[in-house]
Design a protein around this motif. Structure first.
Motif: not given
Length: 224
Positions: A75-92
């Motif tokens: 888009g025209n404006r960087f960082f106007d819309d964004f998404k952050t995620k933090i978590g864990a991925h586990v092989k069960l």
């Protein structure tokens, strides 16, 4: 009327920020000494999405990778819309070359248009089942993305039509999306290249976003 407007805007938030895809990992190609995973990706969801990510593999018997991701739409404006995620991925579970893993993340995302700026806390959960070989892998993923609580900052254009509107946090949660799809990947040296795609549908299993599919091309670099 006010409640309907809140629901409508929250559904919009979930629609335009629905990319809840799980981290793509070739478990068979990931060595114990590979501690750091760097990720770059580009994809199509409600638009063109660019993302970066980092993962850290714990020293544990159960394979666990803590991960953090950041993505923005073009888009025209960087960082106007964004998404952050933090978590864990586990092989069960792993039987022969078939593995089952789960990826759980807390989410913060922001979306703004000419009427309102939405800041949302949510969560995603994905289950991934597939075949993993040293050089390639293929799997299926099923995920759910839930918008839990959302802050509304209304703009003047909206307030001029609805002067009684109040800014602030709104709950309970009103929206969520389900995604199901596939991942295929090729591993070489310390790298993975993968392609994933699938379908997105609202949690009521009746409605779909404007673009009801997602596609992502990504690259992982494993470092020791």
């Amino acid at each position: 009327m006010k409640h309907k407007i809140i629901i409508m805007i929250t559904v919009l938030l979930c629609t335009v920020c629905s990319y809840c895809h799980a981290q793509s990992i070739n478990w068979a190609g990931l060595k114990e000494e590979d501690r750091h995973l760097l990720n770059l990706n580009v994809g199509i969801d409600y638009g063109v999405i660019y993302g970066i990510g980092y993962g850290y593999q714990l020293k544990s018997k159960l394979p666990v990778i803590f991960n953090a991701e950041f993505s923005i739409p073009s888009g025209n404006r960087f960082f106007d819309d964004f998404k952050t995620k933090i978590g864990a991925h586990v092989k069960l579970l792993e039987v022969s070359n078939i593995a089952v893993s789960v990826n759980v993340n807390g989410v913060f995302r922001r979306y703004a248009n000419t009427l309102v700026r939405l800041s949302n806390f949510g969560a995603t959960a994905n289950v991934i089942i597939g075949y993993y070989g040293p050089k390639w892998y293929v799997n299926g993923e099923f995920g759910f993305d839930k918008a839990i609580v959302t802050h509304f900052k209304h703009k003047d254009a909206y307030k001029s039509n609805f002067p009684e509107v109040k800014d602030g946090w709104y709950e309970p949660s009103t929206g969520g999306n389900v995604q199901c799809g596939m991942q295929v990947g090729y591993s070489f040296n310390h790298s993975d290249v993968y392609l994933k795609g699938g379908k997105t549908i609202a949690q009521d299993f009746k409605t779909s976003p404007t673009i009801p599919i997602y596609i992502q091309l990504g690259y992982n670099l494993k470092l020791r």
